[in-house]
Scaffold this active site. Structure first.
Site, PDB file in Angstrom:
ATOM      1  N   HIS A 174       0.822  -1.209   0.000  1.00 23.17           N
ATOM      2  CA  HIS A 174       0.000   0.000   0.000  1.00 23.17           C
ATOM      3  C   HIS A 174       0.857   1.262   0.000  1.00 23.17           C
ATOM      4  CE1 HIS A 174      -2.392   3.230   1.966  1.00 23.17           C
ATOM      5  NE2 HIS A 174      -3.383   2.722   1.247  1.00 23.17           N
ATOM      6  N   CYS A 195      -2.536  -2.055 -16.328  1.00 25.32           N
ATOM      7  CA  CYS A 195      -2.625  -0.888 -15.444  1.00 25.32           C
ATOM      8  C   CYS A 195      -2.015  -1.167 -14.081  1.00 25.32           C
ATOM      9  CB  CYS A 195      -4.084  -0.446 -15.290  1.00 25.32           C
ATOM     10  SG  CYS A 195      -5.163  -1.718 -14.612  1.00 25.32           S
TER      11      CYS A 195
END
Length: 855
Positions: free
Chosen positions: A434, A810
């Site tokens: 993250h 992506c």
């Protein structure tokens, strides 16, 4: 190996030991870069001393005990000439043994030089040679000369005595014996185990060869104007025109560059005497030679020169060492001046070096006090006082204080703190954790997986391996480019997006044949992407919008709603916020495509995990604390990355996707009134079956029709799927029939293909790479054999079912040159990457296209 004969002719055509002339059989791949450069200088009629080049094969033979004809080599030089031997590897970055100067110094030559140069100067030359020979040829300990002080005849006598005492033999007294010893020592040093491992670490092949050049010494010492130095035409730091260098009288080699040398400046300078002032004729000749080398060698060079009794000699030309900033400007300026074509300028810049231009960096000359290191997850450098919570980071930002956010690992709750901080350090996580993903997205320097520092978060301090305690409030610097944490505030080099950078990017866009989009979650991200000329947004992760102040509580209220109607009522309050976000995105991108991924994470990520947060939530919702904690516990999952998230939420809790679809379509209508027509792309995450797409599409189509009727406006949109499960890749043919595009999310696809947690793999990945289980971290570099096979299958099956379908990736691999190469070959339409990776991707794509054209 050498043939006897007249001077020059004996070695003229010998491929292994040859006199450097304009037509000699010399090549970089056989004799090394230095030998080839010297030949080019000879071809330019520059005043280069006589030189003999030994090939890689000749040096390898020397290392095996087979010397060339030493007498034939020496016949290429005057009988009384002193010689030097320098290494000539194929790539100068691979290094090589140290140069040896003044070969041929002996008692007889010393007496002659005493008469011409003076005893002191001659003694210095002889002393230097004895010490160099002892250390580099005989491999003696340098400490044996520590007791010798001063210079002159007495120092020389002491050095010779120390040599004889250590070796129990007199110092070699003939030029032939000395030259043979130097050649053998340099050849064997190159082929030694330590040297081989060192150059392999620099990228050299196992069988990399070494050439040697034997050159006549051009004395930088003597009675007239004598000295040595270096000169270059541009700054190594910026690449801008700036004649720089140093010149030291009565010196040899690169003595002028020593920090304590009393060197002259090269150009006229108020701080002291210069070569331009003292020897203007030599200065003018030197600049003229350097300019000729730039034009004809098609490169910025550092010129090594010697002045002997007022006569200039060019000893060598070395490719100028340069910063990343200078690399770009030099390549661009050479193309602007017509010296190289634009395509070659593009090929001369390694794409990843652009990172140093896009972000602040620790100055490479700055002193570094390293506290610890981890994974370089997001490039750039920043300095600030360490804080241990997102709340403290926001408080620091409100006071105008720079801070560094320290967390064991970040979560979506830390988003606001990350935006407030100047950099992030985490104890856990890998390249796609993250913290890493968000850091790269917003250009925030980040080092993750810092295992050699103990994070004592309750005490708000860090404990280093050497026992230092770094407490909250202390100043540290995060170097996200190199993955280190430094104590204090070292000197920085600012980002530099100047005219040279812009020209390079424009030339890259003219060459590349694949589109580059950006992953952008907020208007600020979108603006960064626009500034870097991204061709649209390839991934907008909408969930990040819900963590902003004022939205998180509403989101939590929706999660606690008991019925569908209650959820819709709460989501009505989020609708205008989402709509405003999308209007901003569409306005910033000005008609370029914007691909919006529908809500993806599990809902429990929006709920507080600590007791204080749960108590605050209970107060906000007017619920008993026990009800809140019980509901949170009930929502927890054993493996949330594989649980109720993505399209599974869209199917089971459809109200969220319905609200998002309405916000997208209403924003489309609004943004199209004042600008170019907007054609939004809506992406469904975590699909694994075509029925999921059918169910979501039915609802989205219904919302689109409703908005069109209510607004009295017509618009179009494209709906596609984020392929991030192996099954979606395998069943892409079925899924593609209901889609306009397939965008491969390589982060999760890699995770699921390997069965690895992308957040936890960093704990052992370095061991796996070191032991060659994996060639590289698959979260950092796309696994072509495994994950790539799924990409290939998915793209082929998707396009077979629907030939006009748009294909892209992506995931975080989208900005890597290797991934772009794969996508070009597989026929993908675009790649999408973090905004700050867009320039890197643009350049990499251009280089691939150029490489394809030239084969």
């Amino acid at each position: 190996m050498l043939r006897h004969g007249k001077v020059g002719a004996a070695v003229q055509n010998n491929p292994n030991t040859t006199l450097v002339t304009q037509t000699a059989p010399i090549a970089t791949v056989t004799h090394g870069g230095r030998a080839k450069c010297l030949q080019r200088l000879v071809r330019l009629d520059l005043p280069v001393p006589a030189t003999v080049a030994l090939s890689f094969d000749a040096v390898h033979a020397i290392a095996s005990g087979h010397l060339p004809d030493i007498d034939a080599i020496m016949r290429q030089f005057p009988q009384d000439a002193l010689l030097c031997v320098r290494p000539s590897s194929e790539d100068p970055d691979w290094g090589g043994p140290s140069a040896i100067l003044n070969i041929g110094m002996n008692d007889a030559r010393y007496e002659v030089l005493c008469a011409t140069l003076g005893t002191d100067a001659a003694s210095v030359l002889f002393t230097r040679f004895v010490q160099s020979y002892a250390i580099h040829v005989d491999r003696l300990d340098p400490d044996m000369f520590d007791h010798i002080t001063g210079e002159g005849a007495q120092a020389l006598a002491d050095v010779l005595r120390a040599y004889e005492d250590e070796t129990e033999t007199p110092f070699p007294n003939t030029r032939a014996e000395q030259l043979a010893g130097v050649l053998k020592s340099m050849a064997r040093a190159w082929e030694g185990t330590s040297a081989r491992l060192l150059r392999q670490a620099k990228g050299a092949p196992v069988d990399a060869g070494l050439g040697l050049v034997v050159q006549q010494m051009a004395f930088g010492v003597g009675e007239g104007e004598c000295g040595s130095g270096v000169l270059q035409l541009v700054s190594s730091k910026t690449g801008k025109p700036q004649i720089t260098g140093r010149y030291l009288r009565q010196s040899q080699g690169r003595d002028a560059l020593h920090a304590d040398a009393a060197s002259l400046y090269i150009t006229r300078d108020n701080r002291g005497p210069s070569l331009q002032d003292e020897v203007p004729d030599c200065f003018d000749q030197l600049v003229t030679h350097a300019q000729l080398m730039r034009t004809r060698l098609r490169e910025e060079m550092q010129v090594e020169f010697t002045i002997e009794n007022g006569q200039l000699r060019i000893l060598d030309g070395v490719r100028l060492a340069r910063s990343s900033r200078a690399t770009v400007r030099i390549a661009v300026q050479l193309a602007r001046d017509g010296i190289i074509p634009r395509q070659e300028a593009l090929m001369r810049v390694e794409p990843n070096t652009l990172n140093e231009l896009l972000h602040r960096q620790v100055d490479r000359h700055a002193k570094r006090d390293i506290l610890g290191s981890g994974i370089a997850a997001s490039p750039g450098a920043a300095t600030g006082r360490i804080v241990f919570s997102a709340t403290d980071a926001q408080a620091s930002a409100s006071r105008g204080e720079d801070c560094i956010l320290v967390r064991r690992e970040t979560s979506p709750e830390d988003i606001r703190g990350m935006h407030a901080a100047k950099a992030v350090i985490t104890e856990r996580g890998g390249i796609t954790s993250h913290a890493a993903v968000i850091g790269r997205g917003i250009g925030l320097p980040c080092v993750v997986g810092v295992s050699n520092i103990r994070f004592q978060t309750r005490k708000q301090q860090l404990l280093t391996e050497d026992g230092r305690v770094i407490k909250a409030g202390e100043v540290v610097t995060v170097d996200g480019t190199n993955g280190t944490i430094l104590l204090g505030a070292p000197a920085m080099q600012e980002a530099a997006l100047d005219d040279a950078f812009q020209d390079l990017m424009d030339w890259a866009d003219a060459e590349r044949d694949i589109d580059i989009r950006a992953n952008a979650d907020t208007p600020a991200d979108a603006q960064t992407a626009r500034n870097f000329a991204a061709q649209g947004i390839g991934l907008c992760r909408t969930e990040h919008m819900f963590f902003e102040a004022g939205r998180l509580t509403v989101m939590r209220e929706m999660i606690f709603a008991e019925t569908s109607d209650d959820r819709r009522a709460v989501l009505e309050r989020l609708l205008p916020m989402q709509r405003a976000d999308f209007i901003q995105l569409f306005a910033i991108m000005q008609g370029q495509p914007v691909c919006i991924r529908l809500f993806d994470p599990p809902l429990h990520e929006f709920l507080p995990t600590d007791r204080n947060g749960q108590r605050e939530l209970a107060d906000a919702l007017d619920l008993p604390l026990s009800d809140v904690t019980r509901r949170i516990e009930a929502m927890m999952e054993y493996n949330p990355m594989l649980g109720l998230r993505g399209v599974r939420l869209g199917v089971t809790v459809p109200e969220i996707y319905e609200m998002q679809a309405r916000a997208i379509f209403e924003a489309t209508v609004e943004a199209s009134r004042d600008g170019d027509p907007v054609v939004p792309e809506i992406m469904i995450p975590l699909v694994s079956a075509k029925r999921e797409v059918e169910l979501v599409r039915t609802r989205i189509d219904a919302i689109a029709a409703a908005v069109a009727t209510e607004k009295g406006a017509q618009f179009t949109y494209n709906l596609g799927v984020m392929v991030e499960t192996p099954r979606a890749a395998l069943r892409a043919g079925d899924i593609a029939q209901h889609c306009s595009f397939l965008s491969f999310g390589t982060n999760d696809l890699t995770q699921m293909t390997y069965g690895l947690s992308r957040d936890d793999a960093g704990r052992f990945m370095s061991d796996y790479v070191r032991q060659e289980v994996f060639a590289e971290d698959p979260f950092h570099s796309l696994d072509i054999d495994g994950v790539g096979e799924l990409l290939k299958l998915g793209s082929e099956r998707g396009r077979a079912a629907r030939p006009d379908i748009t294909l892209s990736i992506c995931g975080e691999h989208g900005g890597n040159p290797e991934s772009i190469a794969f996508c070009r070959t597989a026929g993908f339409d675009y790649v999408s990457c973090s905004p700050f990776r867009v320039p890197v991707a643009r350049l990499a794509a251009a280089q691939l296209a150029i490489g394809h054209k030239i084969g």
